[in-house]
Scaffold this active site. Structure first.
Site, short mmCIF file in Angstrom:
data_model
loop_
_atom_site.label_atom_id
_atom_site.label_comp_id
_atom_site.label_asym_id
_atom_site.label_seq_id
_atom_site.Cartn_x
_atom_site.Cartn_y
_atom_site.Cartn_z
N ARG A 17 -9.36 -54.20 16.69
CA ARG A 17 -9.71 -54.94 17.90
C ARG A 17 -9.06 -54.33 19.12
NH1 ARG A 17 -7.50 -59.16 18.55
NH2 ARG A 17 -5.91 -59.04 16.92
N HIS B 76 -4.82 -70.32 11.64
CA HIS B 76 -4.88 -68.95 11.12
C HIS B 76 -4.05 -68.94 9.84
CE1 HIS B 76 -4.06 -64.40 11.83
NE2 HIS B 76 -5.13 -64.59 11.09
N ARG C 141 -10.72 -51.82 5.78
CA ARG C 141 -11.10 -53.20 5.49
C ARG C 141 -12.21 -53.29 4.45
NH1 ARG C 141 -8.25 -57.70 7.89
NH2 ARG C 141 -7.08 -56.81 9.64
N SER D 172 1.27 -60.50 9.70
CA SER D 172 1.08 -59.34 8.83
C SER D 172 2.39 -58.95 8.14
CB SER D 172 0.56 -58.16 9.65
OG SER D 172 0.38 -57.02 8.84
N LYS E 265 -13.33 -62.32 14.96
CA LYS E 265 -12.30 -62.96 15.76
C LYS E 265 -12.86 -63.57 17.05
CE LYS E 265 -8.91 -62.35 12.94
NZ LYS E 265 -8.43 -63.53 12.16
N LYS F 78 0.94 -63.50 3.07
CA LYS F 78 -0.03 -64.60 3.13
C LYS F 78 -1.14 -64.44 2.08
CE LYS F 78 -3.05 -64.58 6.42
NZ LYS F 78 -3.79 -64.68 7.69
N THR F 79 -1.75 -63.24 2.06
CA THR F 79 -2.86 -63.01 1.12
C THR F 79 -2.36 -62.99 -0.31
OG1 THR F 79 -4.08 -61.76 2.78
CG2 THR F 79 -4.72 -61.44 0.50
N ASP G 114 -8.23 -66.82 5.46
CA ASP G 114 -7.80 -66.45 6.81
C ASP G 114 -7.94 -67.53 7.89
OD1 ASP G 114 -6.70 -64.40 8.47
OD2 ASP G 114 -8.67 -64.07 9.34
#
Length: 536
Positions: A61, A222, A324, A240, A202, A244-245, A259
Site C-alpha cells: 500500500r 483489525h 501474498r 505484524s 484496505k 496474530k495469524t 483479519d
C-alpha cells in the site's frame, strides 16, 4: 453494441455505472478468470494450481497517496491528519470523469459482492477491474452472493480499480501518479496507478471503519477470530510479528476470519470472504493451514519460482517481503460458514515486547483494555529494518491506526461500552516477545508456552488462580498456569538483575505515557486511570 458475458443483476448495467465499454465480464467464476489471465499472459500456474501474478511497481500500500474527500458529510466527522488526508470534491469529480473516459472501449471485469458477513451490516459493493486476476482477488476476498442474492443485488458502493490510469499530479491534484480516493458522499473508491490488490481490501476496510461505528454503533476491529466447539469466540489483535495469524490458527477451533471483523450486539462477523495471507518463508511446518490453502483459485502475488520449475520459492523475497496469497476462506479446512459467531468470550491483545518487561500473560480490567487498545504497543528488534540496532517501540492505535477514519478514542469508548454490557468477556495481554532480559540478553518466549497460556485462558483454567498486579503497569499476573513454569509468569523474577528490570520497566512506562499524550484531550478519566506508573 456491447458484448456482455457472465451473470448480472437485473438492477445494474453499465449505464448505471456511467461506463461505456467494448466488452464486459460480469461475475465470472474463478476458473474462467484464471484461464483468462493465462490467455492474456498475465500470470502462471504453480505446481498446486495457484495463479501467480506480479503487481508491478507497487507491492504494498501507499498510505501517503490515500485520500478522503472532505465535504459537508465528512468535514466534522473524520479525524483529519497524516493518516486521513483530505482532498477536495472537485479533484474527485475530475478524476472520476477521466477514469470513466479512460475505460471507454476497453475490456473490463465487474463483480457484485458483499463486504460483511452479517446481513444487517453488510455493504453491497460493485468492483470494476481492468484485469481478470484482480477480479479473481475480489471473488476471493469479498463475500460472493448466492444466485438469489445476485438476482436481487442493488449497488451501494463502487470501486474503480484501474492500475493503467496514471494521474498527472500537477493537473489532477494528487501527490504522485498513483492514488486511492474515498468519497463517502458518492459511495465510491477510486484506485489508479497501482495494481497492488491490498488497496482494494484496505479501502473498503476503511469505509467500514467509518460507517459501522458512526451509524450503527458496531465496533470494527483489525483482528482475527475463531470459535470453539462450545461456540466460544476468541479475538486476536496484534501488529505484524506478534503472532496474530499463527495463534488464531487452531485445528480444534473454527476460523471465523483472519483479519477484519465487526462486533455488533450478540455477534462477531467477518468483513471478508477470504484471506490475504503473507507467505514469505511459508512452509507446511510453520503454517500448515495456509500452505495447504495455496491451491486452485488461490492468487499468489509477487512470488518467485525455483529455476526451471513451477514450484514457488517462498524464501525468495527479491521482489518484495510482502508476498501474498489471496484465497477463499473455504480453503481453510476448519473455517466457519457463514463467518459469524456470538459475542467474544476472550479477547487477546498480542504484543512482542522486545524489552522483556510485560508478563507473558496478564488479565486486563475494562479501563486497562481501553488504554492498551488505544496504545497498540509492540516493538521492532534489531535486524528487522535498516538502521535499527536496538529494540524500538511501535504504537499503532487500536492495532491498526492507518485504517481509522475516526478518532481512536471513539473506537476505544465503543470497546468499553461492549465490555460494560458483557462483563463476562475476558481481556488478556499476551507478550510473545522476550523474557529474562531484553532482546540480545534474554530469550524469546516459547511458542509452546504461549499456546498453553492462551488455551488455559480459553478453557477457563485461569478463572480461579491467584493474581498479583504488576507493580508498574498494574495488569494482573496469574501465579500459575497449566503447562507453564511458574517463574515465567513473573518477568521480574526471570532477570538476573532485578534493579535493571525495574529501570527498564519505568522507561517503557514513560514511552507509553509519551505516546498517550496525543489522546489525553479526548480520553476519559477512566481510560487515563489505567496508565502505568512512572515511579516505584
Amino acid at each position: 453494441m456491447e458484448l456482455e458475458l457472465g451473470t448480472k443483476s437485473p438492477f445494474i448495467d453499465i449505464t448505471h455505472l456511467g461506463l461505456l465499454s467494448n466488452k464486459i465480464n460480469w461475475n465470472l467464476d474463478r476458473s474462467t478468470l484464471t484461464q483468462q489471465t493465462l490467455k492474456l499472459g498475465q500470470g502462471r500456474l504453480n505446481d498446486t494450481g495457484a495463479l501467480c501474478v506480479s503487481t508491478g511497481k507497487f507491492t504494498g500500500r501507499s498510505p501517503r497517496d490515500k485520500f478522503i474527500v472532505k465535504d459537508s458529510y465528512t468535514a466534522n466527522a473524520i479525524d483529519w491528519g497524516d493518516i486521513n488526508i483530505p482532498i477536495a470534491e472537485h479533484v474527485f469529480d475530475h478524476l472520476y470523469a477521466k477514469m470513466i473516459n479512460f475505460l471507454t472501449e476497453k475490456e473490463i471485469w465487474i463483480r457484485n459482492c458483499f463486504a460483511g458477513a452479517h446481513p444487517n451490516f453488510r455493504l453491497n459493493v460493485t468492483v470494476v477491474n481492468t484485469t481478470p486476476w484482480a477480479n479473481l482477488f475480489c471473488s476471493n476476498l469479498f463475500i460472493v452472493p448466492s444466485e438469489d442474492e445476485l438476482h436481487n443485488f442493488q449497488q451501494e458502493w463502487l470501486i474503480l480499480q484501474i492500475p493503467e490510469f496514471l494521474a498527472n499530479p500537477g493537473v489532477d491534484g494528487t501527490r504522485q501518479e498513483n492514488f486511492t480516493i474515498v468519497s463517502f458522499s458518492k459511495k465510491t473508491i477510486l484506485i489508479g496507478g497501482s495494481a497492488y490488490t491490498g488497496e482494494i481490501k484496505k479501502g473498503i476496510f476503511s469505509v467500514l471503519n467509518f460507517l459501522l461505528p458512526y451509524h450503527h454503533n458496531v465496533l470494527p476491529m483489525h483482528c482475527s477470530a475463531n470459535e470453539g466447539k462450545a461456540e466460544d469466540v476468541a479475538l486476536f489483535f496484534g501488529l505484524s510479528g506478534t503472532g496474530k495469524t499463527t495463534l488464531s490458527a487452531d485445528s480444534n477451533r473454527a476460523l471465523i476470519g483472519d483479519d477484519e471483523h465487526g462486533w455488533a450486539d450478540g455477534s462477531i462477523f467477518n468483513f471478508e470472504g477470504g484471506c490475504y495471507a503473507k507467505c514469505v518463508d511459508l512452509s507446511p511446518e510453520k503454517e500448515p493451514e495456509i500452505f495447504a490453502a495455496v491451491k486452485e483459485h488461490t492468487l499468489l502475488e509477487n512470488t518467485s519460482f525455483f529455476p526451471d520449475s513451477n514450484i514457488v520459492n517462498y524464501a525468495d523475497s527479491s521482489i518484495t517481503e510482502n508476498t501474498r496469497a489471496a484465497y477463499p476462506i473455504g480453503h481453510i479446512k476448519n473455517s466457519k460458514n457463514p463467518s459469524l459467531g456470538g459475542n467474544p468470550k476472550n479477547i487477546f491483545f498480542l504484543t512482542c515486547d522486545a524489552f522483556g518487561i510485560l508478563p507473558p500473560i496478564s488479565k486486563l480490567t475494562k479501563e486497562q483494555a481501553m488504554y492498551h487498545f488505544i496504545s497498540g504497543y509492540t516493538a521492532k528488534v534489531a535486524g528487522t529494518e535498516i538502521g535499527i540496532i536496538e529494540p524500538q517501540t511501535t504504537f499503532s492505535a487500536c492495532f491498526g491506526s492507518v485504517f481509522l477514519p475516526l478518532h481512536p478514542i471513539k473506537y476505544a469508548k465503543l470497546l468499553g461500552e461492549k465490555l460494560e454490557k458483557h462483563p463476562d468477556v475476558n481481556v488478556w495481554l499476551i507478550n510473545t516477545g522476550w523474557t529474562g532480559g531484553p532482546y540480545g540478553i534474554g530469550k524469546r518466549i516459547s511458542l509452546k508456552y504461549t499456546r498453553a497460556m492462551i488455551n488455559a485462558a480459553i478453557n477457563g483454567d485461569l478463572n480461579e488462580v491467584e493474581y498479583i498486579p504488576h507493580v508498574i503497569f498494574g495488569v494482573l499476573k496469574p501465579q500459575s498456569c497449566p503447562g507453564v513454569p511458574s517463574e515465567y509468569l513473573n518477568p521480574r523474577n526471570t532477570w538476573k538483575n532485578t534493579e535493571s528490570y525495574d529501570q527498564r520497566a519505568l522507561s517503557l512506562a514513560q514511552l507509553f505515557i509519551n505516546n498517550f499524550k496525543q489522546f489525553e484531550d479526548k480520553a476519559t478519566d477512566e481510560i487515563l486511570s489505567a496508565a502505568p506508573k512512572t515511579v516505584l
